[in-house]
Design a protein around this motif. Structure first.
Motif, short mmCIF file in Angstrom:
data_model
loop_
_atom_site.label_atom_id
_atom_site.label_comp_id
_atom_site.label_asym_id
_atom_site.label_seq_id
_atom_site.Cartn_x
_atom_site.Cartn_y
_atom_site.Cartn_z
N PRO A 501 0.82 -1.21 0.00
CA PRO A 501 0.00 0.00 0.00
C PRO A 501 0.86 1.27 0.00
CG PRO A 501 -0.76 -1.56 1.64
CD PRO A 501 0.54 -2.08 1.16
N VAL A 502 0.37 2.26 -0.72
CA VAL A 502 1.01 3.58 -0.70
C VAL A 502 -0.08 4.63 -0.55
CG1 VAL A 502 3.08 3.00 -2.02
CG2 VAL A 502 0.98 3.60 -3.22
N ILE A 503 0.29 5.73 0.07
CA ILE A 503 -0.65 6.84 0.26
C ILE A 503 0.02 8.11 -0.26
CG2 ILE A 503 -1.97 8.20 1.92
CD1 ILE A 503 -1.98 5.76 3.76
N TYR A 504 -0.70 8.82 -1.10
CA TYR A 504 -0.19 10.09 -1.62
C TYR A 504 -1.08 11.21 -1.10
CZ TYR A 504 2.49 7.18 -4.83
OH TYR A 504 3.34 6.25 -5.36
N LYS A 505 -0.45 12.17 -0.45
CA LYS A 505 -1.19 13.31 0.04
C LYS A 505 -1.23 14.39 -1.04
CE LYS A 505 -0.31 12.51 4.93
NZ LYS A 505 0.18 13.07 6.23
N GLU A 515 -6.14 12.55 0.54
CA GLU A 515 -5.25 11.39 0.40
C GLU A 515 -5.73 10.53 -0.76
OE1 GLU A 515 -5.23 9.27 4.06
OE2 GLU A 515 -3.78 10.64 5.02
N TRP A 516 -4.75 10.03 -1.53
CA TRP A 516 -5.05 9.10 -2.63
C TRP A 516 -4.40 7.76 -2.29
CZ3 TRP A 516 -1.85 8.30 -7.55
CH2 TRP A 516 -2.51 7.39 -8.41
N LYS A 517 -5.24 6.73 -2.20
CA LYS A 517 -4.75 5.39 -1.87
C LYS A 517 -5.03 4.46 -3.07
CE LYS A 517 -5.87 6.03 3.03
NZ LYS A 517 -6.66 5.51 4.18
N ARG A 519 -5.21 1.29 -5.50
CA ARG A 519 -5.36 -0.12 -5.18
C ARG A 519 -5.42 -0.95 -6.47
NH1 ARG A 519 -10.35 2.39 -4.35
NH2 ARG A 519 -12.11 1.47 -5.48
N VAL A 541 -0.73 -0.70 -8.41
CA VAL A 541 0.16 -0.03 -7.46
C VAL A 541 1.60 -0.10 -7.94
CG1 VAL A 541 1.05 -0.08 -5.10
CG2 VAL A 541 -1.39 -0.43 -5.52
#
Length: 800
Positions: A501-505, A515-517, A519, A541
């Motif tokens: 998983p990665v999260i982009y603010k 936040e963009w997650k 998938r 991803v």
């Protein structure tokens, strides 16, 4: 006294005659100054059709205002000329343009009939009227016509006049001249016409619509009988020949518009090009011959594949209900009209028709199609769910989700003919016009020539060409471009990337933090994953991580090199296909992979020739032996190498895995080496399949014009790939199976699946991977040295 009266009468007569003569002379001198010069007829250049040809030389379209195909008199049968002369101007070979006897005879008949029932114009006068004068019925025009006819006879030979007449005359149903009429009515060239056919054509000039063999065959036969009788009277044929011709059974072939429906999207693109570059006048009247790249067989298969795929997709979404319900009177009128339109046409399996529901039970629906009775067995409509026939007048009700469909008697249904029984009862299946649209474009990657182009379900319903005019989100079909760019930046097929998983603010324009997650489609993560596996299974991803590492600007510029011209998002959503492009753009990019790294501009036209045989455009320099003139054009392909052969081969090899082990599995049915990639947007609004064999690239797209989801699980594999497979299975039948060429220097090494490093060949977990020269790992994977998965993009990239 009597003598004086006689002398007075003689002088009065002479005076009147002289006055008439002087009047006519004055009128002649006055009118003759305003007449066109007959010398212009020596260079007879009538409007003629522009013809468009497929790759194999077959006519696929015609553009014209007057459908005319001039032919020399030498090609015309003698009996055809005799038939027209006997019917229209029996003294043609003896008069000097005006036949006073015929004029007097016609005048007497018209006086006797109290109206115009017969004309006295000679063939020469008819040519003068048609080519040099207006059609108005005034004495002045007739006077001009007579003068011009006399002049024409002095300047032109009888054969010249016949050439003008028989190529200019209107013979009904858009046919001008005898060649066009021979094709129209008998599907023949003029030189192949029989005496019976010649006589029927010669009967048409007086009233082409009244004596149309299509609409009024009985009248046409009566007119044919008249012509044959005139030929006997003039000694051209014997009574026995006339009787034999009259008894000959003629088959009238209603001419189908040569603008073939299956080729319409392609030929419309050609038409637009011609109009833009040559103007309407030359397009519709100039007699251009346009040679195209289209393979007619492939084009027809492509159109059929798109239609069948859309119908199947539509059925999976359920029956939308009956089109309309007719009253008893409306039903009778509908069936009568349908019977008239069908005429003697044979109904064949595969035909799509409208039918009227007349009754039925739980296992069979009964319908009428014009004069035919039809049956739809349960198997032919079970996709629509439970169906109950209700009396006329009750409301129709659409089903869905297992609910019952209520169909009143009188409902109009779309059906397909499955079988025609001996008693002419039709076995049918229920259909409906698809709500979604599709497109398919195929081209030769080695030449850039477009072989097939389908822009929608039906050109007659919508002329919008989605193959070249619709920009749609490509979804994962964009990923091979990103992966190819990564290969040029140091990645290899064996590179291992962590699928975590990665999260982009993000900060919105208003300053709000979001936040963009991202998938994966399967809503799970796969940990350490090889570059090959990531593309094979279309992991979102990992693709985003690769794009971030390589650089968005680099990938955008890379896509430009491959032929993508549409605006591209300069952010990480590009990895998910967030930038719309056309199917043709995607085909251009994939063609670079298929051609070994060379980009070619897609072409539709190979040559354009004018009516005089002068080449206006061509892809072949040999067509301009003395050089390209100012009004000529050499169509330059200018092949340009934009990526290396090694990169093109590696991405092709990776996409072979997509077909062999991943989302492109349907393409395995071709039974030959094939590379491909599915594409699906997150909300299932667009479905794609892009793939190729060494000789042919094809792109299939499906979606709604007004964007909305296609339906549950309608991914690229399910919604778009079947059309691609159906097309390619037929399209490649004439192509020898070929392996994708392996560039010199490509290396093959055994690789450990977990680490992506080298491993001994006898390792049970090893697989053989491909590498560009000098890019294979330099280290071996040992159990104790295998790195643990860490939360970074790549594991030891420099050694992989």
């Amino acid at each position: 006294m009597i003598g004086k009266l006689i002398r007075f009468s003689l002088f009065a007569g002479l005076g009147l005659g002289l006055a008439v003569l002087l009047g006519l002379s004055a009128a002649y001198l006055y009118v003759s100054k305003t007449l066109p010069k007959v010398e212009t007829l020596a260079d007879y250049r009538p409007p003629i059709i522009t013809s468009v040809y497929s790759e194999d030389g077959g006519v696929i379209a015609e553009y014209y205002r007057e459908r005319r195909i001039p032919v020399p008199v030498e090609r015309m049968p003698g009996q055809l000329i005799e038939a027209f002369v006997a019917a229209e101007d029996s003294h043609f070979f003896g008069h000097k343009g005006i036949d006073l006897v015929s004029i007097l005879r016609a005048a007497l008949k018209n006086i006797k009939a109290g109206g115009i029932v017969q004309g006295g114009s000679t063939i020469t006068q008819q040519v003068a009227k048609s080519l040099l004068l207006s059609p108005e019925k005034k004495f002045e025009r007739k006077f001009k016509e007579a003068i011009l006819a006399w002049r024409m006879e002095k300047y032109l030979s009888k054969q010249d006049i016949l050439y003008l007449y028989l190529n200019q005359i209107y013979l009904g149903h858009s046919a001008y001249g005898v060649q066009a009429a021979a094709e129209n009515y008998f599907d023949k060239n003029v030189e192949d016409l029989s005496l019976a056919e010649c006589a029927m054509l010669a009967g048409l000039p007086q009233a082409p619509s009244r004596y149309s063999p299509y609409r009024h065959f009985g009248r046409a036969k009566e007119r044919q009988k008249y012509v044959l009788g005139r030929m006997v009277d003039e000694g051209y044929i014997s009574p026995e020949q006339a009787q034999q011709a009259l008894g000959q059974e003629l088959t009238i072939h209603p001419r189908v518009n040569v603008h073939i429906a299956d080729a319409a999207y392609f030929t419309e693109q050609v038409r637009r090009y011609l109009e833009e570059n040559y103007g309407e006048q030359l397009l519709y009247s100039g007699g251009l011959k346009v040679y195209t790249t289209m393979n007619l067989g492939m084009q027809q298969v492509a159109q059929q594949a798109v239609r069948e795929n859309l119908r199947e997709l539509d059925k999976r979404q359920g029956f939308r209900g009956v089109e309309k319900v007719l009253s008893a009177d409306e039903e009778a009128a509908f069936l009568a009209d349908q019977e008239q339109k069908l005429g003697d046409k044979l109904v064949a399996p595969g035909d799509l028709l409208d039918a009227v529901l007349t009754g039925g039970s739980g296992n069979q629906l009964e319908v009428r199609i014009g004069p035919f009775k039809g049956e739809i067995p349960r198997s032919g409509y079970e996709w629509a769910g439970p169906v109950r026939v209700v009396p006329r007048g009750q409301a129709a009700a659409a089903g869905g989700s297992g609910r019952e469909q209520r169909m009143p008697v009188g409902s109009v249904l779309k059906v397909r003919v499955e079988k025609v029984k001996a008693d002419q009862v039709l076995t049918l299946s229920l259909e409906q016009v698809p709500a979604a649209q599709g497109a398919l474009v195929a081209l030769d990657p080695r030449s850039g020539q477009v072989r097939a182009m389908v822009g929608g379900y039906d050109f007659a319903q919508s002329q919008f060409n989605r193959a070249i005019q619709a920009r749609r989100l490509p979804g994962s079909a964009i990923k091979p471009i990103i992966y190819a760019a990564a290969l040029d930046k140091g990645y290899t097929p064996a590179t291992v990337i962590l699928d975590t998983p990665v999260i982009y603010k993000q900060t919105s324009a208003s300053g709000e933090q979001t936040e963009w997650k991202p998938r994966n489609y399967a809503e799970k993560f796969y940990g350490p994953t090889s570059f090959r596996e990531a593309l094979t299974h279309s992991h979102n991803v990992i693709t985003i991580k690769i794009l971030e590492d390589v650089g968005v600007s680099y990938v955008v510029n890379y896509a430009r090199k491959l032929g993508i011209e549409s605006p591209l998002a300069r952010d990480l959503t590009l990895a998910l296909g967030s930038s719309a492009l056309t199917p043709l753009e995607l085909a251009t990019a994939y063609s670079v992979f298929a051609s070994g790294g060379v980009r070619l501009t897609p072409t539709y036209i190979t040559k354009i020739v004018d009516r005089d045989g002068k080449v206006l455009e061509s892809i072949d320099p040999a067509d301009f032996p003395t050089g390209v003139g100012s009004d000529q054009k050499l169509i330059r392909q200018s092949p340009e190498r934009v990526i290396s052969p090694e990169t093109a081969y590696l991405i092709t090899n990776l996409m072979e895995s997509v077909v062999r082990d991943g989302t492109g599995w349907r393409a395995k049915s071709l039974g030959r080496p094939v590379a491909g990639k599915t594409g699906t947007t997150n909300d299932l609004k667009d479905a794609w399949f892009a793939g190729y064999v060494p000789q042919l690239v094809a792109i299939s797209w499906v979606g709604f014009d007004q964007e909305r989801p296609l339906g549950k699980k309608e991914t690229g594999s399910r919604a778009a790939a079947p059309a691609w497979v159906s097309f390619m299975q037929e399209a490649v039948k004439g192509l020898e199976p070929e392996e994708f060429p392996v560039p010199d220097g490509i290396e093959f090494h055994p690789i450990d699946r977990i680490s992506g490093l080298l491993t001994p060949e006898d390792n049970s977990e090893a697989y053989i991977e491909v590498f560009a020269p000098g890019t294979a790992p330099s280290r071996y994977a040992l159990d104790e040295s295998r790195p643990r998965a860490r939360d970074f993009f790549k594991l030891d990239l420099q050694d992989n």
